[in-house]
Design an enzyme around this catalytic site. Sequence first.
Site, short mmCIF file in Angstrom:
data_model
loop_
_atom_site.label_atom_id
_atom_site.label_comp_id
_atom_site.label_asym_id
_atom_site.label_seq_id
_atom_site.Cartn_x
_atom_site.Cartn_y
_atom_site.Cartn_z
N TYR A 40 2.79 -6.78 -1.76
CA TYR A 40 1.28 -6.65 -2.56
C TYR A 40 2.07 -4.67 -1.72
O TYR A 40 1.77 -3.85 -1.98
CB TYR A 40 0.70 -7.06 -1.90
CG TYR A 40 -1.03 -6.48 -2.19
CD1 TYR A 40 -0.43 -6.46 -3.97
CD2 TYR A 40 -1.66 -5.89 -2.30
CE1 TYR A 40 -1.84 -5.72 -4.67
CE2 TYR A 40 -2.81 -4.89 -2.78
CZ TYR A 40 -2.91 -5.42 -4.09
OH TYR A 40 -4.18 -4.56 -4.16
N ILE A 42 -0.17 -0.84 -9.06
CA ILE A 42 -0.12 -2.45 -8.78
C ILE A 42 -0.50 -3.64 -9.32
O ILE A 42 0.30 -4.01 -9.94
CB ILE A 42 0.17 -1.86 -7.44
CG1 ILE A 42 0.89 -0.70 -6.60
CG2 ILE A 42 0.88 -3.59 -6.59
CD1 ILE A 42 2.27 -0.58 -6.96
N GLU A 43 -2.23 -3.03 -9.30
CA GLU A 43 -2.88 -3.72 -10.03
C GLU A 43 -2.71 -4.87 -11.12
O GLU A 43 -2.55 -5.44 -12.34
CB GLU A 43 -3.97 -4.33 -9.91
CG GLU A 43 -4.44 -3.74 -8.31
CD GLU A 43 -4.79 -5.86 -8.04
OE1 GLU A 43 -5.30 -6.50 -8.73
OE2 GLU A 43 -5.15 -6.03 -6.48
N SER A 44 -2.61 -2.60 -11.67
CA SER A 44 -2.36 -3.59 -13.68
C SER A 44 -1.56 -2.89 -14.39
O SER A 44 -1.68 -2.66 -15.89
CB SER A 44 -4.01 -3.67 -14.59
OG SER A 44 -4.34 -1.79 -13.94
#
Length: 555
Positions: free
Chosen positions: A266, A161-163
């Site tokens: 998120y 999800i982040e990167s």
Amino acid sequence: MTHAFALPSPPAFPSRNRRWWSTAALVAGLFLSGCATVDNGNSTPAPSAIDPSSNRASTTPRLPSYRLPGDIPLSDIGVASTSVPPVALLAAPADLWERIRRGFAMTDLDNDLVRDQERWYATRPDYIQRMTERSSRYLFHIVEEIERRNMPMELALLPFIESAFNPQAVSSARAAGMWQFMPATGQSFDLKQNVFRDDRRDVLASTRAALDYLQQLHGRFGDWHLALAAYNWGQGNVNRAITKNQRLGLPTGYTDINMPLETRTYVPKLQAVKNIMAQPQAFNTTLPLIGNHPFFDTVTLDRDIDVAVIARLAEVSEADFRALNPSLKQPVVMAAGTPNILLPWDNAVIFQTKLQSHDGPLASWTAWVVPTTMTVAQAASRVGMSESELREVNNIPPRMSLRAGSSLLVPRTGQRNSDVPLHVADNGQLNLQPDVVLRRSVVKARKGDTLARLAQRYGVSAVSVAGWNNLAVNAALKPGQRVKLMLPKRISLAASGGTPAKKAAASSTRKVAKSAGQPTKAKAKVVVKKKTTKSLASSSAKTRLASTAKIDKKP
């Protein structure tokens, strides 16, 4: 009772009777020791010999007795079954995906936002393929760390999800690395960020910091969904949203508090990835095989060594080496700051074997700390490089000078051939300032002046002033002592009456005032007032825009 008994001296019998006398002496000794014990009625029997019913000593411990009624016949003796339930054998996970699925422990989120994210990922199989293949280098280590900490295995999917598992990813808000740490948050978790490396991209250091941070957030909020929201939005923002709902008597769960759209989606993104990894066939997705074994091994360095030398000895490409060591910014690994490097498992053995037999130099680069503020051309002349090469290696932009204390990467020479010390490897910074034209000036020191105080008065570096005058930085100065300074050339606007633009504006104002038949000074005041009001309004609008646009992902 006391006995007096003495044995006569053994007569001189033949040796065959000596054994009889020895036996007699032993018996007599035992008899005397028994008589020496006098029972005076005060001795206490051992606890096991006490009869609890009579509080009197008994010679033998008494065991409980059971008496069956006489009218109950005895049953036949039978054979009891000794069979036990079969033991369930747990087979080792076939691959890393199965191991991850077994560790899922978070409460599932099921709403329309999750469905939307599932459709988004399911319609992009190429994207899923790329990021899952990229994760194969790092995922085993993350899974191991999460299991060691007894944390939910869903957190192993968070870098998706982040990167998208890209350690070189940088967001518009300057968050960097697989786990997307903001600069300030990274510093609070001991992730070094300097001119030589950025630990926010380091595989081991960033994973350790991210899991520490998530554990801290879960300890504060007591809920993994809220902890994830705080990881994305900031714990202060989440805490204020919870407090607001508490004052209004509203629920305070993840789906209940008010938050930005990015944070609102998120956890649904993470839930969607979890659902796809749990049942890839249901989403027409094929996951690449990732073995349940380490991808890399850690190798310890005790000397500085070039990246090219490491890649050659380990028989890997420099691109593959940097994929496992993404925190490195320079072509050399400084052992004082980065004592551990990561290499593919088999290549780590090859590297260590070849390193032992390596005969040439290991590093061709070292660090040089700029002693005084100077231009890039002056620094290049000092270290034996061209100006363009020095700018390229150290990423120095044009029309900028180097401040004293800046750390530069330079080639090794006979004078500079040592490994980089720890304080430079951990804290090296590139401090720049715009190029200015300097002029030589001589000033006289006042009473009580020191070199540092004089430098502060004229807005220059004390280190630079010390270099210009061959003095110590903390040197005391005598009153009237002449000190050489290199000061920026100042252009006075008062003598020329201001810039050409200001002259034209003043001329235009005078013409308007003269044609209107009003005093020039009064008309000028009106013009200035209008301009000031307009600039204040513009400044206020910019301030409001900045305050509404600034959202810090990490506190």
